[in-house]
Every structure is written in structure tokens, then in C-alpha cells.
Design a protein around this motif. Structure first.
Motif, PDB file in Angstrom:
ATOM      1  N   SER A  11       0.860  -1.184   0.000  1.00 53.54           N
ATOM      2  CA  SER A  11       0.000   0.000   0.000  1.00 53.54           C
ATOM      3  C   SER A  11       0.901   1.239   0.000  1.00 53.54           C
ATOM      4  O   SER A  11       2.134   1.126   0.002  1.00 53.54           O
ATOM      5  CB  SER A  11      -0.886   0.014   1.255  1.00 53.54           C
ATOM      6  N   THR A  12       0.284   2.406   0.052  1.00 58.79           N
ATOM      7  CA  THR A  12       1.054   3.650   0.145  1.00 58.79           C
ATOM      8  C   THR A  12       1.992   3.627   1.355  1.00 58.79           C
ATOM      9  O   THR A  12       3.009   4.323   1.374  1.00 58.79           O
ATOM     10  CB  THR A  12       0.082   4.854   0.240  1.00 58.79           C
ATOM     11  N   LEU A  34      -7.162  -3.478   5.525  1.00 61.93           N
ATOM     12  CA  LEU A  34      -7.884  -2.406   4.821  1.00 61.93           C
ATOM     13  C   LEU A  34      -9.233  -2.866   4.280  1.00 61.93           C
ATOM     14  O   LEU A  34     -10.078  -2.043   3.922  1.00 61.93           O
ATOM     15  CB  LEU A  34      -7.026  -1.847   3.675  1.00 61.93           C
ATOM     16  N   LYS A  40     -10.133  -1.136  10.676  1.00 58.62           N
ATOM     17  CA  LYS A  40      -9.627   0.208  10.358  1.00 58.62           C
ATOM     18  C   LYS A  40     -10.030   1.199  11.448  1.00 58.62           C
ATOM     19  O   LYS A  40      -9.213   1.996  11.905  1.00 58.62           O
ATOM     20  CB  LYS A  40     -10.183   0.683   9.000  1.00 58.62           C
ATOM     21  N   LEU A  51      -8.866   7.380   8.156  1.00 60.44           N
ATOM     22  CA  LEU A  51      -8.823   5.914   8.175  1.00 60.44           C
ATOM     23  C   LEU A  51      -7.990   5.350   7.025  1.00 60.44           C
ATOM     24  O   LEU A  51      -8.390   4.399   6.343  1.00 60.44           O
ATOM     25  CB  LEU A  51     -10.238   5.309   8.177  1.00 60.44           C
ATOM     26  N   LEU A  52      -6.851   5.972   6.785  1.00 60.81           N
ATOM     27  CA  LEU A  52      -5.936   5.529   5.727  1.00 60.81           C
ATOM     28  C   LEU A  52      -4.568   5.233   6.332  1.00 60.81           C
ATOM     29  O   LEU A  52      -4.180   5.827   7.343  1.00 60.81           O
ATOM     30  CB  LEU A  52      -5.773   6.625   4.667  1.00 60.81           C
ATOM     31  N   VAL A  53      -3.831   4.334   5.668  1.00 60.28           N
ATOM     32  CA  VAL A  53      -2.414   4.138   6.000  1.00 60.28           C
ATOM     33  C   VAL A  53      -1.581   4.766   4.890  1.00 60.28           C
ATOM     34  O   VAL A  53      -2.054   4.851   3.751  1.00 60.28           O
ATOM     35  CB  VAL A  53      -2.069   2.635   6.139  1.00 60.28           C
ATOM     36  N   PRO A  54      -0.375   5.251   5.222  1.00 59.66           N
ATOM     37  CA  PRO A  54       0.335   5.122   6.481  1.00 59.66           C
ATOM     38  C   PRO A  54      -0.036   6.214   7.486  1.00 59.66           C
ATOM     39  O   PRO A  54      -0.561   7.260   7.129  1.00 59.66           O
ATOM     40  CB  PRO A  54       1.793   5.323   6.051  1.00 59.66           C
ATOM     41  N   GLU A  65      -0.525  11.236   6.221  1.00 58.35           N
ATOM     42  CA  GLU A  65      -0.104  11.660   4.866  1.00 58.35           C
ATOM     43  C   GLU A  65       1.367  11.263   4.664  1.00 58.35           C
ATOM     44  O   GLU A  65       2.278  11.788   5.329  1.00 58.35           O
ATOM     45  CB  GLU A  65      -0.303  13.161   4.621  1.00 58.35           C
ATOM     46  N   SER A  66       1.559  10.384   3.694  1.00 56.89           N
ATOM     47  CA  SER A  66       2.894   9.790   3.513  1.00 56.89           C
ATOM     48  C   SER A  66       3.986  10.833   3.265  1.00 56.89           C
ATOM     49  O   SER A  66       5.095  10.703   3.806  1.00 56.89           O
ATOM     50  CB  SER A  66       2.865   8.767   2.367  1.00 56.89           C
ATOM     51  N   ASN A 102       3.204  12.892  -4.648  1.00 57.04           N
ATOM     52  CA  ASN A 102       1.890  12.697  -4.025  1.00 57.04           C
ATOM     53  C   ASN A 102       0.787  13.517  -4.675  1.00 57.04           C
ATOM     54  O   ASN A 102      -0.374  13.129  -4.644  1.00 57.04           O
ATOM     55  CB  ASN A 102       1.968  13.017  -2.528  1.00 57.04           C
TER      56      ASN A 102
END
Ligand code: GSH
Length: 205
Positions: A11-12, A34, A40, A51-54, A65-66, A102
Motif C-alpha cells: 500500500s502507500t 484495509l 480500520k 482511516l488511511l495508511v500510512p 499523509e505519507s 503525491n
């Protein structure tokens, strides 16, 4: 020092995972499923409202936010390890590529995914939009190809967090079927990066 990394494989989050391995700093992991809404919410709810990774939690502070995480890790741990530039023009170049990845490259990639992925209902997908997105990916990869014409890594002669970030993102694109033949510098760059021990660690996560 306490650092917790919230991730899912492939994933990201691989962008940040790669950096953590290269930095060699201690960290704990929380693996998120996910596909499972309850998992999550339970694991990410208090860390990333999207609710997102990383995501990471460092000394009690949550960062998502990566690109933001990469910049933070670079400033906090990367400069002294030679993996992120000190403030100055080289830092500006690092920020340029992290944000470009990004904002600009990921925009075309997510449009492509949105219109091709089997998980998206067929009536919500458009073959024409997918074709435009695919062309946009190539146009954007050509920009990075140009940047690698006179240097082995994004910022010059040495690998940096910028390479780990872009390497994870472009590596995922190549894995997902984006042909790299038209981008020989980027392809050779990717092969160099993927031969690093840190990359093997991501694959076994
Ligand atoms: N702009 C975000 C994107 C993060 C993102 O989209 N993560 C995906 C995995 S690749 C995710 O967590 N998806 C879970 C979901 O959509 O439910 C970043 O760079 O951190």
C-alpha cells in the motif's frame, strides 16, 4: 523514543516502511486490514481520521499523509544519517519531488485505478477515462525520467528518502502493469533501489 507505524502491505504505507528500514531506527508496527472497516476504525480511529495508511505516532503525536511523514522522518532522523538534505537548496529539491509524487503523479495513478480496479462497480468505471489517465501516467513518468538522465538517484549520487518514497510508488506502478521500457533511466534506478536489503524487508512484511 517511541515510534509506532500503522501500515498495510503493498500500500502507500510502503513508502514510509522503506524509509523506516533504511533509517535503522526502532519502531513498532500495527498492521491494518484495509478490507475490514471495524479493524480500520479500531486501529486508525484515534490516529488518522481519514482511516488511511500510512500513519505514525512519534512520542505521542500522530502524523498522517505519507509525504508529511517522510519529510518529518527526514528532518528528525535522516539528515544525520545522510539520507535527507540539510536545509538549503538540496532540501528544496527533496520537497519538490516528494510533493510532486503525491500531488501530480499520484493524481494520475488514482484516476487510473479508479477506472480499472475490479473492486469498483463496473458502471462507475470508464474505459476512456482510464486511457487518458494511463497516458497521463506516462507523461508524468517522462518528467522523472528526464530528471534521472544525469544522475543515478533523485538528488544526485547518493540514495535518499526521496528515492525510497518514489521507488515505492513507481515500483508499485510497475508491479501493477505500467510498462517501464520507455523509461530506461527510471527502470535502472528502480532496479538499483529494489536490490537494497530494506526493500526485501518490505516484501516480507
Ligand atoms: N494521500 C494519502 C493516501 C493514503 C491512502 O490512500 N492509503 C490507502 C492504501 S494505498 C488506504 O489506506 N486505503 C484504505 C481505504 O481506502 O479504506 C497518503 O499519501 O498517505
Amino acid at each position: 523514543m517511541s515510534l509506532t507505524f500503522y501500515f498495510a502491505p503493498n500500500s502507500t504505507a510502503s513508502t514510509v516502511h522503506w524509509t523506516l528500514e533504511e533509517l535503522g531506527i526502532p519502531y513498532e508496527t500495527v498492521r491494518v486490514d484495509l478490507q475490514n472497516e471495524a479493524d480500520k476504525k479500531a486501529k486508525l480511529g484515534s490516529v488518522n481520521p481519514n482511516l488511511l495508511v500510512p500513519a505514525v505516532v512519534h512520542e505521542g503525536v500522530a502524523i498522517f499523509e505519507s509525504a508529511a511523514i517522510q519529510i518529518y522522518l527526514g528532518e528528525t532522523f535522516g539528515v544525520e544519517r545522510g539520507l535527507y538534505p540539510a536545509p538549503g537548496p538540496a532540501r528544496g529539491e527533496a520537497l519538490k519531488w516528494l510533493v510532486w509524487c503525491n500531488v501530480h503523479l499520484a493524481e494520475a495513478t488514482s484516476r487510473w485505478q479508479r477506472n480499472t480496479r475490479a473492486q469498483i462497480p463496473v458502471e462507475e468505471r470508464s474505459a476512456a477515462a482510464a486511457a487518458v489517465a494511463r497516458k497521463d501516467i506516462d507523461k508524468r513518468l517522462a518528467i522523472f525520467e528526464g530528471a534521472l538522465a544525469d544522475r543515478p538517484y533523485a538528488l544526485g549520487s547518493k540514495p535518499s528518502i526521496v528515492d525510497f518514497h518514489l521507488g515505492a510508488a513507481i515500483g508499485w506502478m510497475a508491479f501493477s502493469g505500467v510498462a517501464m521500457e520507455a523509461f530506461p533511466h527510471a527502470r535502472a534506478w528502480l532496479e538499483r533501489l529494489q536490490s537494497r536489503p530494506a526493500f526485501a524487508k518490505l516484501r516480507s512484511a
